[in-house]
Design a protein around this motif. Structure first.
Motif, mmCIF file in Angstrom:
data_model
loop_
_atom_site.group_PDB
_atom_site.id
_atom_site.type_symbol
_atom_site.label_atom_id
_atom_site.label_comp_id
_atom_site.label_asym_id
_atom_site.label_seq_id
_atom_site.Cartn_x
_atom_site.Cartn_y
_atom_site.Cartn_z
ATOM 1 N N SER A 26 -53.981 34.210 -32.094
ATOM 2 C CA SER A 26 -55.396 34.227 -32.032
ATOM 3 C C SER A 26 -55.604 34.798 -30.554
ATOM 4 C CB SER A 26 -56.113 32.638 -32.144
ATOM 5 O OG SER A 26 -55.611 31.824 -31.109
ATOM 6 N N SER A 27 -54.641 35.228 -29.897
ATOM 7 C CA SER A 27 -54.581 35.685 -28.470
ATOM 8 C C SER A 27 -53.769 36.794 -28.360
ATOM 9 C CB SER A 27 -54.641 34.727 -27.611
ATOM 10 O OG SER A 27 -53.247 34.068 -27.412
ATOM 11 N N TYR A 28 -53.891 37.610 -27.377
ATOM 12 C CA TYR A 28 -52.975 38.652 -27.011
ATOM 13 C C TYR A 28 -51.742 38.062 -26.409
ATOM 14 C CZ TYR A 28 -50.622 41.904 -24.083
ATOM 15 O OH TYR A 28 -49.694 42.561 -23.411
ATOM 16 N N ASN A 29 -51.671 36.793 -25.886
ATOM 17 C CA ASN A 29 -50.480 36.104 -25.303
ATOM 18 C C ASN A 29 -49.580 35.535 -26.440
ATOM 19 O OD1 ASN A 29 -51.211 36.593 -22.704
ATOM 20 N ND2 ASN A 29 -52.250 34.648 -22.481
ATOM 21 N N GLY A 30 -50.288 35.191 -27.490
ATOM 22 C CA GLY A 30 -49.321 34.677 -28.629
ATOM 23 C C GLY A 30 -48.936 35.698 -29.306
ATOM 24 N N ILE A 31 -49.380 37.020 -29.472
ATOM 25 C CA ILE A 31 -49.082 38.066 -30.271
ATOM 26 C C ILE A 31 -47.905 38.660 -29.291
ATOM 27 C CG2 ILE A 31 -49.367 40.497 -31.119
ATOM 28 C CD1 ILE A 31 -52.093 39.320 -31.940
ATOM 29 N N SER A 32 -48.109 38.702 -27.854
ATOM 30 C CA SER A 32 -46.961 39.295 -27.182
ATOM 31 C C SER A 32 -45.836 38.738 -26.976
ATOM 32 C CB SER A 32 -47.905 39.347 -25.700
ATOM 33 O OG SER A 32 -46.811 39.983 -24.663
ATOM 34 N N GLY A 33 -46.159 37.337 -26.997
ATOM 35 C CA GLY A 33 -45.004 36.208 -27.202
ATOM 36 C C GLY A 33 -44.032 36.479 -28.403
ATOM 37 N N PHE A 34 -44.840 36.419 -29.504
ATOM 38 C CA PHE A 34 -44.145 36.851 -30.709
ATOM 39 C C PHE A 34 -43.293 37.864 -30.761
ATOM 40 C CE2 PHE A 34 -44.361 38.824 -35.104
ATOM 41 C CZ PHE A 34 -43.397 37.710 -35.837
ATOM 42 N N SER A 35 -44.020 39.162 -30.321
ATOM 43 C CA SER A 35 -43.129 40.306 -30.492
ATOM 44 C C SER A 35 -42.097 40.251 -29.522
ATOM 45 C CB SER A 35 -44.543 41.482 -30.071
ATOM 46 O OG SER A 35 -44.928 41.532 -28.869
ATOM 47 N N SER A 36 -42.151 39.715 -28.396
ATOM 48 C CA SER A 36 -41.136 39.961 -27.239
ATOM 49 C C SER A 36 -40.001 38.946 -27.662
ATOM 50 C CB SER A 36 -41.681 39.379 -25.820
ATOM 51 O OG SER A 36 -42.034 38.148 -25.870
ATOM 52 N N PHE A 37 -40.458 37.872 -28.536
ATOM 53 C CA PHE A 37 -39.373 37.046 -29.248
ATOM 54 C C PHE A 37 -38.478 37.767 -30.291
ATOM 55 C CE2 PHE A 37 -37.402 33.545 -31.530
ATOM 56 C CZ PHE A 37 -36.974 32.589 -30.321
ATOM 57 N N ALA A 38 -39.076 38.573 -31.048
ATOM 58 C CA ALA A 38 -38.654 39.328 -32.037
ATOM 59 C C ALA A 38 -37.688 40.312 -31.567
ATOM 60 C CB ALA A 38 -39.589 39.949 -33.205
ATOM 61 N N VAL A 39 -37.914 41.156 -30.705
ATOM 62 C CA VAL A 39 -37.344 42.232 -29.859
ATOM 63 C C VAL A 39 -36.044 41.577 -29.033
ATOM 64 C CG1 VAL A 39 -37.287 44.020 -28.114
ATOM 65 C CG2 VAL A 39 -39.314 43.761 -29.899
ATOM 66 N N GLY A 40 -36.477 40.445 -28.459
ATOM 67 C CA GLY A 40 -35.178 39.783 -27.659
ATOM 68 C C GLY A 40 -34.331 39.134 -28.693
ATOM 69 N N THR A 41 -34.636 38.718 -29.974
ATOM 70 C CA THR A 41 -33.522 38.259 -30.938
ATOM 71 C C THR A 41 -32.896 39.363 -31.540
ATOM 72 O OG1 THR A 41 -35.080 36.409 -31.463
ATOM 73 C CG2 THR A 41 -33.299 36.944 -32.832
ATOM 74 N N LEU A 42 -33.596 40.534 -31.765
ATOM 75 C CA LEU A 42 -32.546 41.702 -32.300
ATOM 76 C C LEU A 42 -31.606 42.117 -31.166
ATOM 77 C CD1 LEU A 42 -32.793 43.338 -34.581
ATOM 78 C CD2 LEU A 42 -34.358 44.729 -33.735
ATOM 79 N N ILE A 43 -32.128 42.034 -29.974
ATOM 80 C CA ILE A 43 -31.275 42.646 -28.900
ATOM 81 C C ILE A 43 -30.050 41.667 -28.717
ATOM 82 C CG2 ILE A 43 -31.120 42.939 -26.315
ATOM 83 C CD1 ILE A 43 -33.858 44.142 -26.295
ATOM 84 N N GLY A 44 -30.548 40.347 -28.663
ATOM 85 C CA GLY A 44 -29.557 39.490 -28.798
ATOM 86 C C GLY A 44 -28.456 39.788 -29.783
ATOM 87 N N THR A 45 -28.652 39.830 -31.059
ATOM 88 C CA THR A 45 -27.727 40.173 -31.977
ATOM 89 C C THR A 45 -27.014 41.067 -31.777
ATOM 90 O OG1 THR A 45 -29.169 41.543 -33.513
ATOM 91 C CG2 THR A 45 -29.217 39.285 -33.762
ATOM 92 N N TYR A 46 -27.368 42.371 -31.004
ATOM 93 C CA TYR A 46 -26.407 43.341 -30.884
ATOM 94 C C TYR A 46 -25.655 43.123 -29.589
ATOM 95 C CZ TYR A 46 -28.605 46.316 -34.197
ATOM 96 O OH TYR A 46 -28.883 47.116 -35.444
ATOM 97 N N VAL A 47 -26.214 42.391 -28.755
ATOM 98 C CA VAL A 47 -25.280 41.905 -27.383
ATOM 99 C C VAL A 47 -24.096 41.168 -28.079
ATOM 100 C CG1 VAL A 47 -25.085 40.332 -25.298
ATOM 101 C CG2 VAL A 47 -27.209 42.013 -25.831
ATOM 102 N N ALA A 48 -24.393 40.177 -28.993
ATOM 103 C CA ALA A 48 -23.283 39.376 -29.586
ATOM 104 C C ALA A 48 -22.455 40.141 -30.221
ATOM 105 C CB ALA A 48 -24.128 38.116 -30.333
ATOM 106 N N ASN A 49 -22.773 41.050 -31.027
ATOM 107 C CA ASN A 49 -21.842 41.928 -31.846
ATOM 108 C C ASN A 49 -21.073 42.910 -30.630
ATOM 109 O OD1 ASN A 49 -20.646 43.846 -33.764
ATOM 110 N ND2 ASN A 49 -22.540 45.139 -33.652
ATOM 111 N N PHE A 50 -21.385 43.305 -29.574
ATOM 112 C CA PHE A 50 -20.774 44.003 -28.812
ATOM 113 C C PHE A 50 -19.761 43.105 -28.220
ATOM 114 C CE2 PHE A 50 -19.994 44.987 -24.231
ATOM 115 C CZ PHE A 50 -19.220 45.961 -24.426
ATOM 116 N N VAL A 51 -19.985 41.849 -27.865
ATOM 117 C CA VAL A 51 -19.139 40.726 -27.244
ATOM 118 C C VAL A 51 -17.914 40.550 -28.259
ATOM 119 C CG1 VAL A 51 -18.811 38.509 -26.385
ATOM 120 C CG2 VAL A 51 -20.808 39.960 -25.662
#
Length: 179
Positions: free
Chosen positions: A85-110
């Protein structure tokens, strides 16, 4: 901006945890594979593939986004937390999705680098020893010695001889018969 950064870092850690957990066992993926596929299409018993582990980019992205979307919809309709319902919620959702995806690649590298280091641990000592020996040889080559002085003297004498033997342009033209 501070809350988004915290969410992003937490999402990276969450992605690392998901990847690590799925690399140890893929029971949930096998369960859904047995339910959705016929006997001929089911994965083999020794196949380590999971929802995130050993998946290409697009299926990994789809799994992360759809699973987070499902969690966000549950939060939106069953709790007083309003994600969409707000910009902050959508922004938090998108940053959580991108961060999770980046975390999977970091773990893959490690995980891959730790496996390579374990395999090559014996040869790493040999590589370091070879590098030290090559460095010693390079330092010895860079040290001045008497051979360099002798070479310089030879070059100086050759240049002196070359300057003495040169004729002027007039003499060369006379030799050719043009003057």
């Amino acid at each position: 901006m501070g809350l988004e950064l915290v969410i992003f870092i937490a999402a990276i850690l969450f992605g690392i945890f998901l990847y690590w957990r799925e690399s140890n066992g893929n029971g949930v993926y096998r369960f859904f594979n047995k339910i959705l596929n016929s006997k001929e299409l089911q994965m083999k018993a020794d196949d380590p593939k999971g929802f995130i582990y050993k998946q290409p980019f697009i299926p990994r992205l789809l799994f992360v986004v759809f699973s987070l979307l499902l969690v966000a919809l549950i939060l939106q309709f069953l709790t007083p937390i309003s994600v969409f319902s707000s910009y902050n919620g959508i922004s938090g959702f998108s940053s959580f999705a991108v961060g999770t995806l980046i975390g999977t690649y970091v773990a893959n590298f490690v995980l891959k680098s730790s496996k390579v280091i374990e395999e090559k641990s014996d040869s790493l000592g040999d590589l370091v020893g070879d590098a030290v020996e090559k460095g010693k040889d390079l330092i010895e080559d860079l040290k001045p010695n008497d051979d360099v002085e002798e070479i310089k003297e030879e070059v100086d004498t050759k240049t002196e001889e070359a300057t003495e033997e040169k004729k002027s342009a007039r003499e060369r033209l006379k030799d050719k018969g043009l003057m």
